[in-house]
Design a protein around this motif. Structure first.
Motif, PDB file in Angstrom:
ATOM      1  N   ASP A  86       0.819  -1.212   0.000  1.00 46.99           N
ATOM      2  CA  ASP A  86       0.000   0.000   0.000  1.00 46.99           C
ATOM      3  C   ASP A  86       0.854   1.264   0.000  1.00 46.99           C
ATOM      4  O   ASP A  86       0.473   2.281  -0.574  1.00 46.99           O
ATOM      5  N   ILE A  87       1.972   1.192   0.697  1.00 49.50           N
ATOM      6  CA  ILE A  87       2.874   2.336   0.853  1.00 49.50           C
ATOM      7  C   ILE A  87       4.261   1.899   0.399  1.00 49.50           C
ATOM      8  O   ILE A  87       4.825   0.939   0.944  1.00 49.50           O
ATOM      9  N   LEU A  88       4.802   2.581  -0.578  1.00 50.54           N
ATOM     10  CA  LEU A  88       6.148   2.286  -1.062  1.00 50.54           C
ATOM     11  C   LEU A  88       7.056   3.456  -0.729  1.00 50.54           C
ATOM     12  O   LEU A  88       6.793   4.590  -1.139  1.00 50.54           O
ATOM     13  N   VAL A  89       8.122   3.176  -0.005  1.00 48.97           N
ATOM     14  CA  VAL A  89       9.121   4.203   0.296  1.00 48.97           C
ATOM     15  C   VAL A  89      10.387   3.864  -0.488  1.00 48.97           C
ATOM     16  O   VAL A  89      11.090   2.901  -0.175  1.00 48.97           O
ATOM     17  N   ASN A  90      10.629   4.642  -1.524  1.00 52.06           N
ATOM     18  CA  ASN A  90      11.811   4.454  -2.364  1.00 52.06           C
ATOM     19  C   ASN A  90      12.985   5.184  -1.726  1.00 52.06           C
ATOM     20  O   ASN A  90      13.034   6.417  -1.715  1.00 52.06           O
TER      21      ASN A  90
END
Length: 261
Positions: A86-90
């Motif tokens: 749901d949440i992608l932190v690149n």
């Protein structure tokens, strides 16, 4: 404030490092299930242990971002465990300090692959799931060099700038699917990376590390380096339901370092 992301699944890249670990902890404290990814197995284990101590469900994946061939399998494993991202932190590591000229093409290619292509490919892989849910957050960590290029960090300046253009374009493409895409710009946050850069500058200029650090903090409005948790708080906000109308933005978390408006 309730960030409204309890039970969401967050994938934090570079979670073994100072910023990545702090972000993973911040999201865990908001009730997220946290997937931690890093190339360094020992650092990854340490971060996973710290995040599990919050009571969060975790899934640790050793992951070399330079190897694009493993992306589908890694995301598939996350989908099998938690049902998708749901949440992608690149969040990627940075290249060594370099001038702009005279760098071999192989150096540019190596870091373009691990810092840019990897981010794009991982995001492309998780977007279909976000679109199905009509909810998603893509937060990309960059550098103050995308606003005011940092002398001696030419490769980082150039490659991270490309991610700003990509993220802004992506935001317009996926906004109607309930997905936001934002960039967060750290100033000088007290991590191993900043200590490494201070030491490299001190060696280059024949100075003490203390004098370099003192000079750096003098340029910061708050007069100090930031704490990883302070940066992580901004990332957690952009990942939240409260930030549902924030997209295509570049948020500075720099203590007033960057002089431009």
């Amino acid at each position: 404030m309730d960030f409204g992301i309890d039970n969401r699944t967050a994938l934090v890249m570079g979670a073994g490092g100072g910023l990545g670990r702090a972000i993973a902890l911040a999201l865990a404290r908001e009730g997220c299930k946290v997937v931690l990814a890093d190339i360094d197995a020992d650092a990854l284990d340490d971060s996973d242990r710290a995040v599990r101590e919050t009571g969060a469900q975790t899934f640790a994946l050793q992951w070399d971002l330079g190897d694009l061939s493993v992306i589908d399998a890694r995301i598939g494993a996350i989908e099998a465990r938690f049902g998708g991202v749901d949440i992608l932190v690149n969040n990627t590591g940075g290249p060594p300090p370099t001038p702009a000229s005279g760098q071999p093409a192989e150096l540019w290619e190596q870091h373009f692959r691990s810092m840019v292509l990897s981010v794009i490919a991982v995001t492309d892989r998780v977007l279909p799931g976000m679109k199905t849910k009509r909810w998603g957050r893509v937060v990309t960590s960059a550098s103050s060099g995308v606003i005011a290029p940092i002398p001696g960090l030419a490769v980082s300046n150039a490659l991270r700038m490309s991610l700003v253009g990509w993220s802004k374009t992506l935001a317009r493409e996926v906004g109607r699917d309930g997905i936001t895409a934002n960039v967060v710009v750290p100033g000088r946050i007290g991590t191993d990376r900043i200590r490494f850069l201070d030491e490299a500058k001190a060696k280059r200029e024949g100075r003490s590390v203390e004098s370099v650090s003192t000079e750096s903090t003098a340029a910061i409005a708050l007069g100090r380096y930031g704490q990883p948790a302070e940066y992580a708080g901004a990332v957690a906000f952009l990942a939240s339901a409260a930030a549902s109308y924030v997209t295509g933005s570049v948020m500075r978390v720099d203590g007033g370092l960057i002089a431009s408006v």
